[in-house]
Design a protein around this motif. Structure first.
Motif, mmCIF file in Angstrom:
data_model
loop_
_atom_site.group_PDB
_atom_site.id
_atom_site.type_symbol
_atom_site.label_atom_id
_atom_site.label_comp_id
_atom_site.label_asym_id
_atom_site.label_seq_id
_atom_site.Cartn_x
_atom_site.Cartn_y
_atom_site.Cartn_z
ATOM 1 N N ALA A 95 -4.843 4.684 3.608
ATOM 2 C CA ALA A 95 -4.379 3.876 2.482
ATOM 3 C C ALA A 95 -5.557 3.069 1.953
ATOM 4 O O ALA A 95 -6.520 2.812 2.677
ATOM 5 C CB ALA A 95 -3.239 2.958 2.896
ATOM 6 N N SER A 97 -6.663 -0.411 -0.729
ATOM 7 C CA SER A 97 -6.212 -1.589 -1.464
ATOM 8 C C SER A 97 -7.422 -2.396 -1.902
ATOM 9 O O SER A 97 -8.433 -2.451 -1.200
ATOM 10 C CB SER A 97 -5.290 -2.460 -0.594
ATOM 11 O OG SER A 97 -4.813 -3.590 -1.310
ATOM 12 N N ILE A 221 1.265 4.824 2.038
ATOM 13 C CA ILE A 221 0.313 5.347 3.008
ATOM 14 C C ILE A 221 0.448 6.861 3.065
ATOM 15 O O ILE A 221 1.555 7.396 3.192
ATOM 16 C CB ILE A 221 0.548 4.727 4.395
ATOM 17 C CG1 ILE A 221 0.385 3.204 4.305
ATOM 18 C CG2 ILE A 221 -0.389 5.313 5.433
ATOM 19 C CD1 ILE A 221 0.788 2.467 5.554
ATOM 20 N N SER A 222 -0.663 7.571 2.988
ATOM 21 C CA SER A 222 -0.635 9.024 3.034
ATOM 22 C C SER A 222 -0.433 9.503 4.464
ATOM 23 O O SER A 222 -0.666 8.777 5.426
ATOM 24 C CB SER A 222 -1.946 9.597 2.489
ATOM 25 O OG SER A 222 -3.020 9.286 3.364
ATOM 26 N N TYR A 228 3.030 -0.200 4.557
ATOM 27 C CA TYR A 228 2.140 -0.663 3.492
ATOM 28 C C TYR A 228 0.794 -1.076 4.076
ATOM 29 O O TYR A 228 0.648 -1.316 5.277
ATOM 30 C CB TYR A 228 2.759 -1.866 2.770
ATOM 31 C CG TYR A 228 2.946 -3.075 3.662
ATOM 32 C CD1 TYR A 228 1.943 -4.041 3.774
ATOM 33 C CD2 TYR A 228 4.108 -3.248 4.401
ATOM 34 C CE1 TYR A 228 2.099 -5.147 4.605
ATOM 35 C CE2 TYR A 228 4.270 -4.341 5.227
ATOM 36 C CZ TYR A 228 3.267 -5.291 5.320
ATOM 37 O OH TYR A 228 3.415 -6.364 6.158
#
Length: 244
Positions: A95, A97, A221-222, A228
């Motif tokens: 993920a 951010s 999230i992959s 998260y």
């Protein structure tokens, strides 16, 4: 803790990751969800490989116990992009951010309401802060009190209708009594995190409806994980509510 009912067939890893400004202000919690018929209990994941990368530097996060991983050397910086990698049972989850720029919670405004047909006497708390103009901003509020836990609500807002203005945001989801010490955290977050918590809020609020069965919460999230990962600029204020 926000309880969300899961579909009966699901048993998936749950990742809850946060990076805040400053050194060592980070945490990734890993757990494994159980099926719906197992009362939605969660089992800690304690043997994963967890890393966060920022500006080409990789930080290995150490397991602290109870499925919680953190790094003392990772330094959260506004404007920086962070990439999370979790490897558990041979599966990789990722993920990203970006930590938004700093926004400070200016003050808390306390409003006392007399008892009425709408509820008992108590306080409404309003959050005051200035929103930067000409840029999309997204916020989440976390509330704690020394009287009781107040973590069941998801309080989020964007600046679609308040761009560049002073926010006067009421925490209507919470009821406060005189004598409580209230701590409010303002989290400035990116758009992906806002969409996640917006969808989660809609799902949680709809669980009581008989017209629809509960589904799985969203994920940013992959790799098939729930949960998260966010880089947040955090500001906080506390107030002691007067006894009337």
């Amino acid at each position: 803790v926000i309880d969300v009912e899961l579909k009966e067939t699901d048993r998936r890893i749950v990742i809850e990751g946060s990076v805040y400004q400053g050194a060592g202000n980070n945490q990734v919690r890993l757990s494994m969800s159980n099926a719906f018929y197992e009362n939605n209990t969660f089992t800690d994941v304690e043997s994963a490989d967890v890393r966060v990368t920022a500006s080409g530097v990789e930080y290995e996060m150490t397991h602290q116990g109870n499925g919680v991983y953190s790094s003392t050397t990772l330094n959260g910086t506004p404007g920086e992009s962070y990439t999370l990698s979790v490897v558990s049972n041979g599966v990789t989850y990722t993920a990203e951010s970006v930590m938004p720029q700093s926004i400070e919670l200016d003050s808390l405004v306390l409003e006392y309401n007399e008892a009425s047909l709408f509820g008992p006497a108590g306080y409404t708390v309003r959050c005051m802060y200035d929103d930067p103009a000409d840029v999309d901003n997204y916020y989440r509020f976390l509330v704690e009190s020394d009287a009781e836990e107040k973590t069941d609500a998801i309080s989020i807002v964007n600046d679609d209708f308040n761009d560049g203005l002073t926010f006067n945001y009421p925490l209507f989801q919470y009821f406060f009594e005189g004598g409580e010490t209230v701590d409010v955290q303002l989290l400035h977050m990116d758009a992906a995190n806002y969409r996640y918590f917006e969808a989660l809020s809609e799902m949680v609020s709809g669980q009581g409806a008989s017209s629809a069965a509960p589904g799985n919460p969203p994920s940013m999230i992959s790799g098939g994980a729930l949960g998260y990962f966010g880089a947040y600029y955090r500001s906080s204020k506390s107030a002691v509510l007067p006894v009337q």
